[in-house]
Design a protein around this motif. Sequence first.
Motif, PDB file in Angstrom:
ATOM      1  N   PHE A  42       0.832  -1.206   0.000  1.00  0.00           N
ATOM      2  CA  PHE A  42       0.000   0.000   0.000  1.00  0.00           C
ATOM      3  C   PHE A  42       0.869   1.260   0.000  1.00  0.00           C
ATOM      4  N   ALA A  43       1.975   1.215   0.716  1.00  0.00           N
ATOM      5  CA  ALA A  43       2.860   2.378   0.775  1.00  0.00           C
ATOM      6  C   ALA A  43       3.545   2.629  -0.566  1.00  0.00           C
ATOM      7  N   ARG A  44       3.733   1.569  -1.374  1.00  0.00           N
ATOM      8  CA  ARG A  44       4.466   1.687  -2.633  1.00  0.00           C
ATOM      9  C   ARG A  44       3.560   1.813  -3.849  1.00  0.00           C
ATOM     10  N   LEU A  45       2.280   1.970  -3.674  1.00  0.00           N
ATOM     11  CA  LEU A  45       1.382   2.005  -4.826  1.00  0.00           C
ATOM     12  C   LEU A  45       1.805   3.079  -5.830  1.00  0.00           C
ATOM     13  N   ASP A  46       1.865   2.670  -7.075  1.00  0.00           N
ATOM     14  CA  ASP A  46       2.207   3.610  -8.142  1.00  0.00           C
ATOM     15  C   ASP A  46       1.116   4.671  -8.265  1.00  0.00           C
ATOM     16  N   PRO A  47       1.482   5.926  -8.505  1.00  0.00           N
ATOM     17  CA  PRO A  47       0.468   6.974  -8.653  1.00  0.00           C
ATOM     18  C   PRO A  47      -0.547   6.688  -9.758  1.00  0.00           C
ATOM     19  N   ALA A  48      -0.164   5.858 -10.737  1.00  0.00           N
ATOM     20  CA  ALA A  48      -1.071   5.539 -11.830  1.00  0.00           C
ATOM     21  C   ALA A  48      -2.155   4.540 -11.421  1.00  0.00           C
ATOM     22  N   VAL A  49      -1.991   3.887 -10.272  1.00  0.00           N
ATOM     23  CA  VAL A  49      -2.990   2.920  -9.803  1.00  0.00           C
ATOM     24  C   VAL A  49      -4.249   3.655  -9.358  1.00  0.00           C
ATOM     25  N   ARG A  50      -5.397   3.177  -9.813  1.00  0.00           N
ATOM     26  CA  ARG A  50      -6.663   3.838  -9.499  1.00  0.00           C
ATOM     27  C   ARG A  50      -7.550   3.006  -8.576  1.00  0.00           C
ATOM     28  N   VAL A  51      -7.351   1.697  -8.564  1.00  0.00           N
ATOM     29  CA  VAL A  51      -8.150   0.788  -7.734  1.00  0.00           C
ATOM     30  C   VAL A  51      -7.227  -0.327  -7.247  1.00  0.00           C
ATOM     31  N   VAL A  52      -7.499  -0.833  -6.038  1.00  0.00           N
ATOM     32  CA  VAL A  52      -6.731  -1.958  -5.490  1.00  0.00           C
ATOM     33  C   VAL A  52      -7.678  -3.131  -5.248  1.00  0.00           C
ATOM     34  N   VAL A  53      -7.262  -4.315  -5.635  1.00  0.00           N
ATOM     35  CA  VAL A  53      -8.017  -5.546  -5.385  1.00  0.00           C
ATOM     36  C   VAL A  53      -7.174  -6.431  -4.468  1.00  0.00           C
ATOM     37  N   ILE A  54      -7.800  -6.965  -3.429  1.00  0.00           N
ATOM     38  CA  ILE A  54      -7.140  -7.949  -2.567  1.00  0.00           C
ATOM     39  C   ILE A  54      -7.794  -9.303  -2.810  1.00  0.00           C
ATOM     40  N   ALA A  55      -6.998 -10.280  -3.219  1.00  0.00           N
ATOM     41  CA  ALA A  55      -7.491 -11.623  -3.519  1.00  0.00           C
ATOM     42  C   ALA A  55      -6.644 -12.633  -2.748  1.00  0.00           C
ATOM     43  N   GLY A  56      -6.951 -13.912  -2.929  1.00  0.00           N
ATOM     44  CA  GLY A  56      -6.204 -14.954  -2.236  1.00  0.00           C
ATOM     45  C   GLY A  56      -5.974 -16.162  -3.131  1.00  0.00           C
ATOM     46  N   ASN A  57      -4.817 -16.802  -3.002  1.00  0.00           N
ATOM     47  CA  ASN A  57      -4.523 -18.042  -3.727  1.00  0.00           C
ATOM     48  C   ASN A  57      -4.951 -19.247  -2.888  1.00  0.00           C
ATOM     49  N   GLY A  58      -5.269 -20.336  -3.558  1.00  0.00           N
ATOM     50  CA  GLY A  58      -5.583 -21.563  -2.842  1.00  0.00           C
ATOM     51  C   GLY A  58      -7.045 -21.690  -2.477  1.00  0.00           C
ATOM     52  N   PRO A  59      -7.362 -22.541  -1.485  1.00  0.00           N
ATOM     53  CA  PRO A  59      -8.759 -22.862  -1.184  1.00  0.00           C
ATOM     54  C   PRO A  59      -9.504 -21.810  -0.377  1.00  0.00           C
ATOM     55  N   ALA A  60      -8.808 -20.804   0.150  1.00  0.00           N
ATOM     56  CA  ALA A  60      -9.472 -19.828   1.020  1.00  0.00           C
ATOM     57  C   ALA A  60      -8.994 -18.423   0.714  1.00  0.00           C
ATOM     58  N   PHE A  61      -9.865 -17.461   0.962  1.00  0.00           N
ATOM     59  CA  PHE A  61      -9.467 -16.052   0.854  1.00  0.00           C
ATOM     60  C   PHE A  61      -8.496 -15.719   1.980  1.00  0.00           C
ATOM     61  N   CYS A  62      -8.935 -15.912   3.231  1.00  0.00           N
ATOM     62  CA  CYS A  62      -8.061 -15.649   4.376  1.00  0.00           C
ATOM     63  C   CYS A  62      -8.694 -16.228   5.633  1.00  0.00           C
ATOM     64  N   SER A  63      -7.910 -17.028   6.364  1.00  0.00           N
ATOM     65  CA  SER A  63      -8.435 -17.714   7.550  1.00  0.00           C
ATOM     66  C   SER A  63      -8.175 -16.954   8.846  1.00  0.00           C
ATOM     67  N   GLY A  64      -7.661 -15.732   8.753  1.00  0.00           N
ATOM     68  CA  GLY A  64      -7.429 -14.948   9.966  1.00  0.00           C
ATOM     69  C   GLY A  64      -5.967 -14.903  10.345  1.00  0.00           C
ATOM     70  N   HIS A  65      -5.704 -14.607  11.604  1.00  0.00           N
ATOM     71  CA  HIS A  65      -4.325 -14.567  12.081  1.00  0.00           C
ATOM     72  C   HIS A  65      -3.729 -15.980  12.099  1.00  0.00           C
ATOM     73  N   ASP A  66      -2.411 -16.035  12.072  1.00  0.00           N
ATOM     74  CA  ASP A  66      -1.712 -17.319  12.091  1.00  0.00           C
ATOM     75  C   ASP A  66      -1.582 -17.781  13.549  1.00  0.00           C
ATOM     76  N   LEU A  67      -2.435 -18.682  13.967  1.00  0.00           N
ATOM     77  CA  LEU A  67      -2.441 -19.134  15.361  1.00  0.00           C
ATOM     78  C   LEU A  67      -1.157 -19.871  15.729  1.00  0.00           C
ATOM     79  N   ARG A  68      -0.506 -20.488  14.765  1.00  0.00           N
ATOM     80  CA  ARG A  68       0.758 -21.164  15.054  1.00  0.00           C
ATOM     81  C   ARG A  68       1.825 -20.150  15.478  1.00  0.00           C
ATOM     82  N   GLU A  69       1.768 -18.959  14.908  1.00  0.00           N
ATOM     83  CA  GLU A  69       2.694 -17.914  15.337  1.00  0.00           C
ATOM     84  C   GLU A  69       2.429 -17.512  16.789  1.00  0.00           C
ATOM     85  N   PHE A  70       1.148 -17.439  17.153  1.00  0.00           N
ATOM     86  CA  PHE A  70       0.809 -17.093  18.539  1.00  0.00           C
ATOM     87  C   PHE A  70       1.371 -18.125  19.511  1.00  0.00           C
TER      88      PHE A  70
END
Length: 260
Positions: A44-72
Amino acid sequence: MSNLANEPELLSRVEDGIAILTLNRPAARNALSFSLMGELLEAFARLDPAVRVVVIAGNGPAFCSGHDLREFRAAPDRHRYEQVFDRCTALMLAIRRCPRPVIAQVHGVATAAGCQLVAGCDLAVAESGARFATPGVDIGLFCSTPAVALSRAVGRKPAMEMLLTGEPIDAEEARRIGLINRVVPPSSLAPEVMALARQIATKSSAVIAMGKEAFYRQAELGLEEAYRHASGVMVRNLLEADADEGIDAFLGKRKPEWRG
């Protein structure tokens, strides 16, 4: 669970003025590791000035499962916990303060901080099979930080039901309560998101940035103060070159040529 060796946790590309940020920890269901959140912040800090919209997507079977509990569990330390949630807060604020609209492209599941990520984006489009939940209560960890974004995206009663029960809701229910904007067939998810992003990208980037900031700011104010703030923004907007161009183009029955 870490990524495969040499695999970046975040993929980034720009297409037609649209930055596509893809969470790339598929084996961990795109859990938000400390490093992944850092990469998102940098993106987000490095977004090119020419960028007009941002999309957040995910690879694999899930968009996002939350925080990494193994790290906790690997570092059960107050200071480390504080670092994680400070970084998560910084990420959510970066999305909110980004002058470009941010769209979540949701497939599979979006749970806990993943649901928070969806709620924190300006728009969200989900495949019909997507599921959303804040299930921390099931493991003795109430989803207090996801509640911040969730309670600002949906009504308090639906938010509290999700937080207190931990039960998942389907995409249609998520759309009904205002967590997402659209539900589409799985095969149409990416094309629909890109079509929406391209539509927004045709607008004046300066006006969009001004409008996004004003939208969230007025929502934090009382009614009279909100109108005063919005009126001031409208005045500033009318003094912008793109407002002159847009009005002249409308009256002249031609397409505007934005200066940004």
